[in-house]
Motif scaffolding. Sequence first.
Motif, PDB file in Angstrom:
ATOM      1  N   HIS A   4      -5.951   7.494  -0.181  1.00 28.74           N
ATOM      2  CA  HIS A   4      -5.211   6.675  -0.730  1.00 28.74           C
ATOM      3  C   HIS A   4      -3.856   7.813  -0.187  1.00 28.74           C
ATOM      4  O   HIS A   4      -2.483   7.594  -0.156  1.00 28.74           O
ATOM      5  CB  HIS A   4      -4.753   6.515  -2.161  1.00 28.74           C
ATOM      6  CG  HIS A   4      -3.766   6.354  -3.034  1.00 28.74           C
ATOM      7  ND1 HIS A   4      -3.642   4.900  -2.910  1.00 28.74           N
ATOM      8  CD2 HIS A   4      -2.761   6.177  -3.724  1.00 28.74           C
ATOM      9  CE1 HIS A   4      -2.284   4.595  -3.552  1.00 28.74           C
ATOM     10  NE2 HIS A   4      -2.124   5.692  -3.764  1.00 28.74           N
ATOM     11  N   HIS A  33      -1.008   6.528   2.390  1.00 26.06           N
ATOM     12  CA  HIS A  33       0.734   7.150   1.551  1.00 26.06           C
ATOM     13  C   HIS A  33       1.570   8.441   3.088  1.00 26.06           C
ATOM     14  O   HIS A  33       3.001   7.682   3.208  1.00 26.06           O
ATOM     15  CB  HIS A  33       0.493   8.471   0.195  1.00 26.06           C
ATOM     16  CG  HIS A  33       0.944   7.326  -0.775  1.00 26.06           C
ATOM     17  ND1 HIS A  33       2.124   6.447  -1.091  1.00 26.06           N
ATOM     18  CD2 HIS A  33       0.387   7.949  -2.142  1.00 26.06           C
ATOM     19  CE1 HIS A  33       1.650   5.639  -2.275  1.00 26.06           C
ATOM     20  NE2 HIS A  33       0.152   6.392  -3.143  1.00 26.06           N
ATOM     21  N   SER A  76       3.604  10.698  -6.583  1.00 29.27           N
ATOM     22  CA  SER A  76       3.243   9.531  -7.612  1.00 29.27           C
ATOM     23  C   SER A  76       3.301   9.584  -9.019  1.00 29.27           C
ATOM     24  O   SER A  76       3.723  11.284  -9.197  1.00 29.27           O
ATOM     25  CB  SER A  76       2.272   9.197  -6.613  1.00 29.27           C
ATOM     26  OG  SER A  76       1.109   9.563  -7.096  1.00 29.27           O
ATOM     27  N   ASP A  82       2.854   2.318  -3.985  1.00 30.95           N
ATOM     28  CA  ASP A  82       1.838   1.585  -4.195  1.00 30.95           C
ATOM     29  C   ASP A  82       1.955  -0.182  -3.245  1.00 30.95           C
ATOM     30  O   ASP A  82       1.945  -0.939  -3.219  1.00 30.95           O
ATOM     31  CB  ASP A  82       0.356   1.641  -4.979  1.00 30.95           C
ATOM     32  CG  ASP A  82       0.009   2.818  -5.465  1.00 30.95           C
ATOM     33  OD1 ASP A  82       0.878   4.022  -4.743  1.00 30.95           O
ATOM     34  OD2 ASP A  82      -0.649   2.841  -6.198  1.00 30.95           O
TER      35      ASP A  82
END
Length: 351
Positions: free
Chosen positions: A118, A122, A143, A314
Motif C-alpha cells: 500500500h 502511495h 497517512s 486511498d
Amino acid sequence: MGSVNPHEPLVLGIETSCDETGVGIVRGHTLLADAVASSVDEHARFGGVVPEVASRAHLEAMVPMIERACETAGVRPYDVDAIAVTSGPGLAGALLVGVAAAKALAIGLGKPIYGVNHLAAHVAVDQLEHGALPEPCLALLVSGGHSSLLRVEDVTSGVDPLGSTIDDAAGEAFDKVARLLGLPFPGGPYIDRAAREGQVTIDFPRGLTSRRDLERHRFDFSFSGLKTAVARWVETQQRDGGAIDVSDVAASFQEAVCDVLVRKALDAAGDQGIEDVLIGGGVAANSRLRSMATERAESKGIRVRVPRPALCTDNGAMVAALGTELVARGRAPSALDLPADSSQPLTEVVA
Ligand code: KG4
Ligand code: ZN
C-alpha cells in the motif's frame, strides 16, 4: 492527460486496506478510471474505522466499483495485462476482500496477479500526475496509519526507510485533535478547512526536534505530545472560562505538524543528496503542507511533487499505477495463493 500508448501495460488495481473500496485502471502512466466508494460515513459516529463494518462495505462495493471503473475506462476485464491488489499493510479483514476479488479476477481471466504494498502504491501514484518518478527520490508518506521518510531508488524493487513515527501517525493526530475540537471524523479535511479561517496564535510543541532528540531520532516523528498539548490547552481555556477559537487552534496545530514534516523531509533530502521530494498519503492532501513544502524546498533548490488531493487519499488508481510499473519493468507476479498481510513490510513491494 497525454496520449495513450497501446503498447504500455494496462492494469486494473484494487484497494481495500482501510475504508475506501477503490478500483482503478491505468495504462502506463495514464489514468483511465478511478472508482472509489467510501464507508467513512458509517464509521463517523464511532470516531474511527470499525474493521468489521469496513469489510462488509468492501464486499458490497467491490463488484459495482469494478463495473464502474471498466465502464469509465472503456475497457473490458479481458483487455487488462494484469490485476494488482493491495496485499498489505492494512486491516486484515478489509485486505482479504480485495485480495479475494483480485484472485477471482486473475483466475477467471487467466491474468497475472500482483499483491502490492500500500505504501509503495502511495509513492507510485504520482506518476499519473507528474510522469516517471525521479530516481532516487525522497518520499514523505503521511497517512492515517503511517508517517515515514523513505529513500526510493526504484519503487518496484523496494524502499529504504530512513525514519517513521514513534507513536501516532500524522493523520491519526489530525483525527484525534479534530475530535477534541468537536470536528467530525476523519478530522484532517475539517482541520484543514477550519485552519484557513484562523491564525497561528499558539506555539504548540514540535516533536523530536530538540538537539538531544535529533541525535537519536533525526528522521523520526512523534505527534502524541502535540496532541496532549492541544488537549491541555483546550482544558485550561475551558477551566478558566476563556473562549476557544477552533480555527486558531486548528491553524496552530496544523502549523506544528507541517513544520516538523517539512523540516525533517528537507533535512533527509539534504542528508541523502536527493533533489526530489515526493509527498504522498492522505495527509498530503493538506493545503498548508503542500504550500509550506513547496515554499521551503524552493529556497533549498529542492523540487517537491505532490499528487492532487484525490490521488493522495486511498484509491485503486495508485495500486494500478504501481502495477503498470511492475509489469513494465518485468517484475515477477505474486503466486495465486498470495496472502493478505496486515503488516507487510515496506521492503516488500510485491507479496
Ligand atoms: O492515506 P489515507 O486515505 O488512508 C490511510 O492509508 O490511512 O489517509 C487518511 C488520513 C486520515 O487521517 C485523514 O484525516 C487524513 O488522511 N487527511 C488529511 C487531509 N485529508 C485527509 N489530513 C490533513 N489534511 C487533509 N486535507
Ligand atoms: Zn493510504
